[in-house]
Design an enzyme around this catalytic site. Sequence first.
Site, PDB file in Angstrom:
ATOM      1  CB  THR A   1      -0.927   0.001   1.241  1.00 55.66           C
ATOM      2  OG1 THR A   1      -1.668  -1.216   1.247  1.00 55.66           O
ATOM      3  CG2 THR A   1      -1.881   1.168   1.231  1.00 55.66           C
TER       4      THR A   1
ATOM      5  CB  ILE B   1      -0.188  14.358  10.800  1.00 55.57           C
ATOM      6  CG1 ILE B   1      -1.599  13.832  10.643  1.00 55.57           C
ATOM      7  CG2 ILE B   1      -0.152  15.631  11.620  1.00 55.57           C
ATOM      8  CD1 ILE B   1      -2.233  13.415  11.967  1.00 55.57           C
TER       9      ILE B   1
ATOM     10  CD  GLU C   1       0.085  -1.490  10.626  1.00 55.29           C
ATOM     11  OE1 GLU C   1       1.111  -2.095  10.293  1.00 55.29           O
ATOM     12  OE2 GLU C   1      -0.135  -0.312  10.298  1.00 55.29           O
TER      13      GLU C   1
ATOM     14  CG  ASP D   1       0.070   1.224  14.383  1.00 53.17           C
ATOM     15  OD1 ASP D   1       1.044   1.065  13.639  1.00 53.17           O
ATOM     16  OD2 ASP D   1      -0.672   2.230  14.338  1.00 53.17           O
TER      17      ASP D   1
ATOM     18  CE  LYS E   1       1.257   4.690  13.690  1.00 49.56           C
ATOM     19  NZ  LYS E   1      -0.130   4.507  13.252  1.00 49.56           N
TER      20      LYS E   1
HETATM   21  N1  HSE Z   1      -2.640   0.660  10.685  1.00 45.91           N
HETATM   22  C1  HSE Z   1      -2.190   1.981  10.905  1.00 45.91           C
HETATM   23  C2  HSE Z   1      -3.375   2.819  11.326  1.00 45.91           C
HETATM   24  C3  HSE Z   1      -1.571   2.517   9.662  1.00 45.91           C
HETATM   25  O1  HSE Z   1      -4.516   2.342  11.206  1.00 45.91           O
HETATM   26  O2  HSE Z   1      -3.212   3.926  11.789  1.00 45.91           O
HETATM   27  C4  HSE Z   1      -0.764   3.739   9.853  1.00 45.91           C
HETATM   28  O3  HSE Z   1       0.297   3.536  10.719  1.00 45.91           O
END
Ligand code: HSE
Length: 402
Positions: free
Chosen positions: A11, A131, A185, A196, A200
């Site tokens: 993607t 962003i 993901e 995830d 971050k």
């Molecule tokens: N799977 C992640 C989300 C993609 O939904 O934010 C971006 O990091």
Amino acid sequence: MVKAAILGFGTVGSGVEEVLRTNAALIERRAGTAVTVKYILDIRDFSGTPFENVVIRDFERIENDPEISVVIETIGGARAAYDFTRRALAAGKSVVTSNKELVATHGAELLALAREKNVNYLFEASVGGGIPILRPMLQCLTANRIEEVTGILNGTTNFILTKMLEENVSFDAALRDAQTRGYAERDPSADVDGLDACRKTAILADLAYGREVCPDAIETEGIRGVTLEDAENASRAGCAIKLLGRSILREDGRIWAFVAPHFVPKTEMLANVTGVFNAIRVTGDAVGDVLFYGQGAGKLPTASAVVADVVDAVKHREVRRVLSWEPAPVSDTQDAAPYVADLADMPCAFYVRGEAGDAFGRCERLSADALITQVMPTGEFREKIAALRASGREIHSVFRVL
Ligand code: HSE
């Protein structure tokens, strides 16, 4: 002309190729030179597609090609991506990535290698998708001591929670919808279980406070426990439910860092961030609150941030971007005073659904079995919940209130 290689044509990788091709003229103007894709590394078969002549399977060709100065890593994960990133940096090529897992787990090491080789390792797209957040936080807010970073950092979970709260749609149906749109993901548990967002949160904390935060040190709870009853109670309380990744600087210089679903009062701007959108609120001691908002997932928004880093890498071939953090303090591997502090003394109000009776004294009642407590230390709250459960009371849901 700068020649680049894209590792992984999924993607994000295909989005990067599309943006580089579609906006070639303006990218050339802004980078000061044209940027072309010489190789795409992918194990799948692309014969019969417009990419068949550039798709290769052998990373060595990229590693050994002196014409390649920028490598765009959009494979994801921390295995092949880790190996290829190290080898590309070691070969003197700048690397640009959207790979939060790799940055969160090996960022300090890869940045040190980039520094040694005088090249760039850039990862704006790893947090918040399209962003601009990492560079603005480091550059535009550099005069500030960052006190808190709180964000909606995962588009998939925000999309699911929005559907549940606003459209009464089931968790499973909303997840399927997110997957079809390419937000999720490969393994959706990384989204719905908060991993995830945890990665971050770690990257944001690394940069905000200048010290490496291991994702394992971040207490993480996903959104599987959020029910339609909780959604109804949130509406009664004038709140939305948001999965927040937070890091907070304590007075002793250590931080609290965690990921958890929160009740967020509608008066907060974060409550009004819906669908796949992300938002990150950064609090600085001079500037106060600053909110960064935009699409946090998806092909072209993420590619937008990756390509911006490509342009930055091209423009700074001679001058390295200063981006780094200190390795994790030794105390993180011992019992005493870990840099990421226990949440026990973090004050917070909590939403409780279940048989809480009057265990929490004065509180806001939302329904016969739902309430919001006063602000109290997290440890004290957890002890009360444990005692209620030990005495046979059923407690269904417990969430923090922002
Ligand atoms: N799977 C992640 C989300 C993609 O939904 O934010 C971006 O990091």
